[in-house]
Design a protein around this motif. Sequence first.
Motif, PDB file in Angstrom:
ATOM      1  N   ALA A  85       2.771   1.727  -8.754  1.00 27.07           N
ATOM      2  CA  ALA A  85       2.360   2.807  -9.658  1.00 27.07           C
ATOM      3  C   ALA A  85       3.455   3.872  -9.763  1.00 27.07           C
ATOM      4  CB  ALA A  85       1.058   3.431  -9.165  1.00 27.07           C
ATOM      5  N   ARG A  86       4.087   4.220  -8.646  1.00 25.64           N
ATOM      6  CA  ARG A  86       5.173   5.197  -8.681  1.00 25.64           C
ATOM      7  C   ARG A  86       6.362   4.673  -9.485  1.00 25.64           C
ATOM      8  NH1 ARG A  86       3.744   6.022  -3.264  1.00 25.64           N
ATOM      9  NH2 ARG A  86       5.375   4.606  -2.581  1.00 25.64           N
ATOM     10  N   GLU A  87       6.687   3.395  -9.318  1.00 26.19           N
ATOM     11  CA  GLU A  87       7.795   2.820 -10.064  1.00 26.19           C
ATOM     12  C   GLU A  87       7.503   2.793 -11.556  1.00 26.19           C
ATOM     13  OE1 GLU A  87       8.654  -0.961  -8.357  1.00 26.19           O
ATOM     14  OE2 GLU A  87       9.405  -0.098  -6.495  1.00 26.19           O
ATOM     15  N   LEU A  88       6.274   2.472 -11.934  1.00 24.40           N
ATOM     16  CA  LEU A  88       5.903   2.484 -13.342  1.00 24.40           C
ATOM     17  C   LEU A  88       5.990   3.898 -13.918  1.00 24.40           C
ATOM     18  CD1 LEU A  88       2.884   0.043 -13.626  1.00 24.40           C
ATOM     19  CD2 LEU A  88       5.073  -0.123 -14.787  1.00 24.40           C
ATOM     20  N   HIS A  89       5.534   4.879 -13.164  1.00 24.50           N
ATOM     21  CA  HIS A  89       5.600   6.265 -13.611  1.00 24.50           C
ATOM     22  C   HIS A  89       7.054   6.679 -13.850  1.00 24.50           C
ATOM     23  CE1 HIS A  89       4.395  10.391 -14.131  1.00 24.50           C
ATOM     24  NE2 HIS A  89       5.267  10.757 -13.214  1.00 24.50           N
ATOM     25  N   GLY A  90       7.916   6.331 -12.920  1.00 27.17           N
ATOM     26  CA  GLY A  90       9.330   6.633 -13.086  1.00 27.17           C
ATOM     27  C   GLY A  90       9.938   5.920 -14.287  1.00 27.17           C
ATOM     28  N   PRO A 131       2.905 -14.087   2.706  1.00 32.02           N
ATOM     29  CA  PRO A 131       2.901 -13.166   1.563  1.00 32.02           C
ATOM     30  C   PRO A 131       2.199 -11.858   1.935  1.00 32.02           C
ATOM     31  CG  PRO A 131       1.225 -14.844   1.269  1.00 32.02           C
ATOM     32  CD  PRO A 131       1.998 -15.219   2.506  1.00 32.02           C
ATOM     33  N   PRO A 132       2.527 -10.766   1.263  1.00 27.74           N
ATOM     34  CA  PRO A 132       1.841  -9.502   1.555  1.00 27.74           C
ATOM     35  C   PRO A 132       0.382  -9.581   1.098  1.00 27.74           C
ATOM     36  CG  PRO A 132       3.260  -9.241  -0.350  1.00 27.74           C
ATOM     37  CD  PRO A 132       3.531 -10.601   0.216  1.00 27.74           C
ATOM     38  N   PRO A 133      -0.515  -8.901   1.794  1.00 27.22           N
ATOM     39  CA  PRO A 133      -1.922  -8.938   1.386  1.00 27.22           C
ATOM     40  C   PRO A 133      -2.118  -8.249   0.030  1.00 27.22           C
ATOM     41  CG  PRO A 133      -1.617  -7.401   3.192  1.00 27.22           C
ATOM     42  CD  PRO A 133      -0.310  -8.107   2.986  1.00 27.22           C
ATOM     43  N   PRO A 134      -3.164  -8.620  -0.692  1.00 29.84           N
ATOM     44  CA  PRO A 134      -3.406  -7.998  -1.998  1.00 29.84           C
ATOM     45  C   PRO A 134      -3.578  -6.487  -1.861  1.00 29.84           C
ATOM     46  CG  PRO A 134      -4.928  -9.826  -1.609  1.00 29.84           C
ATOM     47  CD  PRO A 134      -4.169  -9.616  -0.355  1.00 29.84           C
ATOM     48  N   GLY A 135      -2.938  -5.745  -2.740  1.00 34.84           N
ATOM     49  CA  GLY A 135      -3.047  -4.287  -2.742  1.00 34.84           C
ATOM     50  C   GLY A 135      -2.078  -3.592  -1.814  1.00 34.84           C
ATOM     51  N   ALA A 136      -1.215  -4.335  -1.138  1.00 35.72           N
ATOM     52  CA  ALA A 136      -0.305  -3.723  -0.167  1.00 35.72           C
ATOM     53  C   ALA A 136       0.732  -2.826  -0.835  1.00 35.72           C
ATOM     54  CB  ALA A 136       0.400  -4.800   0.643  1.00 35.72           C
ATOM     55  N   HIS A 137       1.102  -3.131  -2.059  1.00 37.14           N
ATOM     56  CA  HIS A 137       2.175  -2.385  -2.720  1.00 37.14           C
ATOM     57  C   HIS A 137       1.696  -1.708  -4.002  1.00 37.14           C
ATOM     58  CE1 HIS A 137       4.916  -4.173   0.114  1.00 37.14           C
ATOM     59  NE2 HIS A 137       4.519  -5.379  -0.235  1.00 37.14           N
ATOM     60  N   ASP A 138       0.409  -1.447  -4.127  1.00 40.25           N
ATOM     61  CA  ASP A 138      -0.120  -0.862  -5.360  1.00 40.25           C
ATOM     62  C   ASP A 138       0.443   0.526  -5.630  1.00 40.25           C
ATOM     63  OD1 ASP A 138      -1.576  -3.136  -5.725  1.00 40.25           O
ATOM     64  OD2 ASP A 138      -3.514  -2.242  -5.242  1.00 40.25           O
TER      65      ASP A 138
END
Length: 71
Positions: A33-38, A22-29
């Motif tokens: 955030a950019r996706e939520l903004h969009g 699995p990706p480490p925690p915080g790897a895709h934060d």
Amino acid sequence: MSVTQQYFLDTYRARRLGEVLPPPPGAHDWRTARELHGYWRFRAVVAERPARGRLRETLGRWLHRQARPTC
């Protein structure tokens, strides 16, 4: 259980089963955030509201209301 402990447990299980780690925690934060903004901007356009400057406009209205003298 903390996020780090859960990550290590998931990593241990994945290695034992030969699965992808699995990706480490915080790897895709930042990407999230950019996706939520969009998404928020998209929802504003669909609802026929301005997609930009809404926070500044709202704060300006709130501050203007606070600055009025009360009698």
